[in-house]
Design a protein around this motif. Structure first.
Motif, PDB file in Angstrom:
ATOM      1  N   THR A  47       0.832  -1.203   0.000  1.00  0.00           N
ATOM      2  CA  THR A  47       0.000   0.000   0.000  1.00  0.00           C
ATOM      3  C   THR A  47       0.865   1.250   0.000  1.00  0.00           C
ATOM      4  OG1 THR A  47      -1.647  -1.218   1.275  1.00  0.00           O
ATOM      5  CG2 THR A  47      -1.894   1.170   1.199  1.00  0.00           C
ATOM      6  N   ALA A  48       1.873   1.278   0.882  1.00  0.00           N
ATOM      7  CA  ALA A  48       2.768   2.440   0.950  1.00  0.00           C
ATOM      8  C   ALA A  48       3.590   2.569  -0.335  1.00  0.00           C
ATOM      9  CB  ALA A  48       3.685   2.322   2.166  1.00  0.00           C
ATOM     10  N   ASP A  51       1.615   4.226  -2.978  1.00  0.00           N
ATOM     11  CA  ASP A  51       1.442   5.666  -2.740  1.00  0.00           C
ATOM     12  C   ASP A  51       2.746   6.449  -2.827  1.00  0.00           C
ATOM     13  OD1 ASP A  51      -1.346   5.690  -2.511  1.00  0.00           O
ATOM     14  OD2 ASP A  51      -1.265   5.108  -0.388  1.00  0.00           O
ATOM     15  N   THR A  94       3.881   1.055   8.262  1.00  0.00           N
ATOM     16  CA  THR A  94       2.863   2.043   7.904  1.00  0.00           C
ATOM     17  C   THR A  94       1.472   1.442   8.051  1.00  0.00           C
ATOM     18  OG1 THR A  94       2.993   1.397   5.572  1.00  0.00           O
ATOM     19  CG2 THR A  94       4.351   3.275   6.279  1.00  0.00           C
ATOM     20  N   LYS A  96      -2.384   2.753   6.765  1.00  0.00           N
ATOM     21  CA  LYS A  96      -3.146   3.751   6.026  1.00  0.00           C
ATOM     22  C   LYS A  96      -4.564   3.822   6.578  1.00  0.00           C
ATOM     23  CE  LYS A  96      -4.306   4.922   1.225  1.00  0.00           C
ATOM     24  NZ  LYS A  96      -4.143   4.488  -0.177  1.00  0.00           N
ATOM     25  N   ARG A  97      -4.995   5.053   6.869  1.00  0.00           N
ATOM     26  CA  ARG A  97      -6.373   5.242   7.334  1.00  0.00           C
ATOM     27  C   ARG A  97      -6.818   6.669   7.063  1.00  0.00           C
ATOM     28  NH1 ARG A  97      -6.999   8.145  11.996  1.00  0.00           N
ATOM     29  NH2 ARG A  97      -8.015   7.797  13.215  1.00  0.00           N
ATOM     30  N   GLU A 100      -4.567   9.455   5.579  1.00  0.00           N
ATOM     31  CA  GLU A 100      -3.217   9.627   6.124  1.00  0.00           C
ATOM     32  C   GLU A 100      -2.562   8.281   6.373  1.00  0.00           C
ATOM     33  OE1 GLU A 100      -3.212  11.539   9.967  1.00  0.00           O
ATOM     34  OE2 GLU A 100      -4.525  10.042  10.832  1.00  0.00           O
ATOM     35  N   TYR A 101      -1.279   8.352   6.595  1.00  0.00           N
ATOM     36  CA  TYR A 101      -0.514   7.192   7.028  1.00  0.00           C
ATOM     37  C   TYR A 101      -0.042   7.447   8.449  1.00  0.00           C
ATOM     38  CZ  TYR A 101      -0.048   4.603   2.684  1.00  0.00           C
ATOM     39  OH  TYR A 101      -0.295   3.834   1.579  1.00  0.00           O
ATOM     40  N   SER A 134       2.537  10.713  11.803  1.00  0.00           N
ATOM     41  CA  SER A 134       1.552  10.580  10.741  1.00  0.00           C
ATOM     42  C   SER A 134       1.882  11.575   9.641  1.00  0.00           C
ATOM     43  CB  SER A 134       0.147  10.817  11.274  1.00  0.00           C
ATOM     44  OG  SER A 134      -0.003  12.151  11.704  1.00  0.00           O
ATOM     45  N   ILE A 137      -1.444  11.116   2.859  1.00  0.00           N
ATOM     46  CA  ILE A 137      -1.141  10.096   1.854  1.00  0.00           C
ATOM     47  C   ILE A 137      -0.241  10.643   0.752  1.00  0.00           C
ATOM     48  CG2 ILE A 137      -2.154   8.658   0.030  1.00  0.00           C
ATOM     49  CD1 ILE A 137      -4.508   8.166   1.949  1.00  0.00           C
ATOM     50  N   ILE A 140       3.625  10.892   1.673  1.00  0.00           N
ATOM     51  CA  ILE A 140       4.293   9.735   2.272  1.00  0.00           C
ATOM     52  C   ILE A 140       5.806   9.745   2.019  1.00  0.00           C
ATOM     53  CG2 ILE A 140       3.905   8.127   0.359  1.00  0.00           C
ATOM     54  CD1 ILE A 140       3.414   5.991   2.646  1.00  0.00           C
TER      55      ILE A 140
END
Length: 165
Positions: A47-48, A51, A94, A96-97, A100-101, A134, A137, A140
């Motif tokens: 996921t990171a 992004d 990380t 993700k939510r 933001e991370y 934090s 996104i 990052i």
């Protein structure tokens, strides 16, 4: 909720509280006499990566800071030929939510040590620094210059304090 997630990430990143028990300066002293260090970057979540945070970018940034401070980067073969087989370990967790991370960072120097009571060898973290935070996104990639590089510079400062060039 955000602070709970950050606290969980800090625990997950493996904060090494045991070093605080051996006294100030012990972490720095564990770096004395090392000819350099290998570098190991932990895998980044898919996921990171999607992004914009890449393992390659982390590796490049870590090695750039070390080299700019005159610290030799050992190849895997050179590292294994060194008595303590030292390597700098970098882990970025990380989560993700909601735009933001949440992240946890741990940088540690891992070395082969011999246990006094059993004469067995094991890999141990002898120097470490961790943090959590934090970032949006789309930002990052800022984890590298704002989160990782200052920790590598702190390592370099301690390394050079006991291994002047």
């Amino acid at each position: 909720m955000r602070y709970i997630v950050i606290a969980v990430l800090m625990v997950m990143s493996g904060l090494n509280v045991s070093m605080a028990q051996i006294g100030p300066g012990a972490e720095r002293e564990s770096l004395r006499g090392l000819p350099g260090v290998g570098v190991q970057i932990e895998e980044i979540s898919q996921t990171a990566q999607a992004d914009g945070l890449s393992k390659t970018a982390l590796q490049t940034a870590v090695e750039r800071v070390l080299r700019s401070n005159g610290i030799r980067i050992l190849t895997n073969e050179e590292r294994k030929q060194t008595t303590s087989a030292p390597y700098l370990y970098v882990n970025v967790d990380t989560f993700k939510r909601e735009g933001e991370y949440i992240f946890g960072i741990k940088v540690s120097l891992e070395q082969l040590v011999k246990l006094v009571h059993s004469s067995k060898d094991m890999i141990v973290s002898t120097w470490s620094i961790s943090s959590a935070g934090s970032v949006g996104i789309k930002d990052i990639g800022d984890i590298i210059p704002k989160g990782i590089e200052p920790k590598i510079k702190a390592f370099a400062k301690d390394f050079l304090a006991v291994n002047p060039r």
